[in-house]
Write an enzyme that holds these catalytic residues in place. Structure first.
Site, PDB file in Angstrom:
ATOM      1  N   HIS A 190      10.880   3.622   1.679  1.00  0.00           N
ATOM      2  CA  HIS A 190       9.429   3.573   1.891  1.00  0.00           C
ATOM      3  C   HIS A 190       8.923   4.952   2.325  1.00  0.00           C
ATOM      4  CE1 HIS A 190       5.491   1.942   2.653  1.00  0.00           C
ATOM      5  NE2 HIS A 190       5.528   2.338   3.899  1.00  0.00           N
ATOM      6  N   TYR A 205       4.982 -10.032  -0.376  1.00  0.00           N
ATOM      7  CA  TYR A 205       6.270  -9.895   0.325  1.00  0.00           C
ATOM      8  C   TYR A 205       6.123  -9.939   1.850  1.00  0.00           C
ATOM      9  CZ  TYR A 205       4.995  -4.908   0.639  1.00  0.00           C
ATOM     10  OH  TYR A 205       4.345  -3.732   0.891  1.00  0.00           O
ATOM     11  N   GLU A 206       4.893  -9.807   2.344  1.00  0.00           N
ATOM     12  CA  GLU A 206       4.690  -9.922   3.789  1.00  0.00           C
ATOM     13  C   GLU A 206       4.682 -11.390   4.228  1.00  0.00           C
ATOM     14  OE1 GLU A 206       1.575  -7.039   5.393  1.00  0.00           O
ATOM     15  OE2 GLU A 206       1.297  -6.802   3.236  1.00  0.00           O
ATOM     16  N   ASN A 220       7.803   7.911  -6.851  1.00  0.00           N
ATOM     17  CA  ASN A 220       9.268   8.031  -6.961  1.00  0.00           C
ATOM     18  C   ASN A 220       9.688   7.629  -8.369  1.00  0.00           C
ATOM     19  OD1 ASN A 220       8.456   5.237  -5.656  1.00  0.00           O
ATOM     20  ND2 ASN A 220      10.319   4.891  -6.843  1.00  0.00           N
ATOM     21  N   HIS A 242      -0.687   1.284   5.845  1.00  0.00           N
ATOM     22  CA  HIS A 242      -1.849   0.468   5.490  1.00  0.00           C
ATOM     23  C   HIS A 242      -2.665   0.246   6.753  1.00  0.00           C
ATOM     24  CE1 HIS A 242      -0.902  -0.984   1.347  1.00  0.00           C
ATOM     25  NE2 HIS A 242       0.265  -0.486   1.693  1.00  0.00           N
TER      26      HIS A 242
END
Ligand code: HPA
Length: 293
Positions: free
Chosen positions: A260, A92-93, A248, A68
């Site tokens: 990731h 989630y950050e 995925n 990102h």
């Protein structure tokens, strides 16, 4: 003692939008785009780009995830003026729901009528192939929160009858922009299937039992973004198109553990298809918005 009132969220959004306007002069985009994990390259074809790092924009949250980039690119895509955000921030950050959706509020304050959201997603349905692009027709919010919680701010509305306390979500993803995207894919000769995206907070990937539960609920794709952005865009009255890139198979559907790196690598495979799609969506959506005025 400092008695100054802290700046309101609404005023912070206005300040960020004024900063962008000061950088962009007379440039007036109608369409915004957010490019998700590994999909930022789709902005490469933008002509006469003006690059604005998120770190320069007042109050703008900074992305901490690999893949990102964290900047806005303003310029001409397929002949239409666009504002493209390369990179987004996630719950989630550690960001609050208001911070996660701050960029969308800024796009609204800039007067944009539509936004195209892209993301990397895991396939719950066995019918998808890796690297496939999927149009969202609907979503299920399993994040456990809603970004519109808190005092309602009607001034965020971008059109009449928007900005309501209780707002309609019966058509979250614009049928007319979806139709346009399908026409473009047909002409370009690639498949664009449809799906229902379930949003989870992450950062852990799902368990196989969670994926089985989500499938029973009607979800065909899973990811950790997009839904909060769609909710605030609809609150403001913006049109939304969301495109997932299947990176995925969801947990329990394949023998390899999720990583990731896998998500990031598959994202790069689809970049040319995504780029061709976005380059025709930009002028198409702009024309449709202008015709509907
Ligand atoms: N689960 C959640 N988020 C994701 C996935 C996944 O399998 N793939 C890409 N983003």
């Amino acid at each position: 003692m400092d008695t100054a009132k802290p700046m309101s969220y609404f005023d912070q959004v206005q300040e960020a939008a004024s900063y962008l306007r000061s950088k962009l002069g007379t440039f007036r985009p109608r369409v915004g785009m957010i490019l998700g994990s590994g999909l930022g390259d789709a902005a490469e074809g933008i002509a006469d780009p003006v690059l604005i790092p998120y770190s320069e924009i007042p109050h703008f949250p900074q992305s901490t995830v690999e893949g990102h980039t964290g900047r806005i690119i303003a310029g001409s895509m397929g002949g239409a003026p666009v504002l493209v955000m390369q990179g987004r921030v996630h719950f989630y950050e550690g960001y609050t729901p208001q911070q996660v959706t701050f960029p969308l509020r800024v796009l609204g304050a800039m007067g944009l009528g539509a936004v195209v959201l892209t993301n990397a997603a895991g396939a719950i349905s066995p019918d998808y192939r890796l690297g496939e692009l999927v149009l969202l027709t609907d979503h299920i919010n399993m994040m456990g929160w809603n970004p519109a919680v808190g005092p309602n701010e009607p001034r965020f509305a971008v059109r009449p009858r928007a900005g309501l306390r209780f707002f309609d979500m019966s058509e979250p993803y614009s049928p007319w922009i979806r139709g346009l995207a399908k026409d473009i894919a047909n002409t370009e000769g690639f498949d664009l299937s449809e799906g229902v995206y379930v949003a989870v907070s992450g950062p852990s990937f799902e368990t196989p039992a969670e994926i089985r539960a989500f499938r029973t609920l009607g979800a065909t794709l899973v990811g950790m973004s997009t839904v909060p952005e769609t909710i605030v865009a609809r609150h403001m009255g913006m049109e939304v198109l969301a495109i997932s890139c299947v990176t995925n198979q969801a947990a329990g559907l394949s023998s390899t553990p999720l990583s990731h790196e896998e998500v990031f690598k598959t994202g790069q495979l689809v970049r040319s298809r995504l780029r061709r799609l976005l380059e025709q969506l930009a002028p198409g959506i702009t024309a449709l918005l202008e015709a509907n005025l």
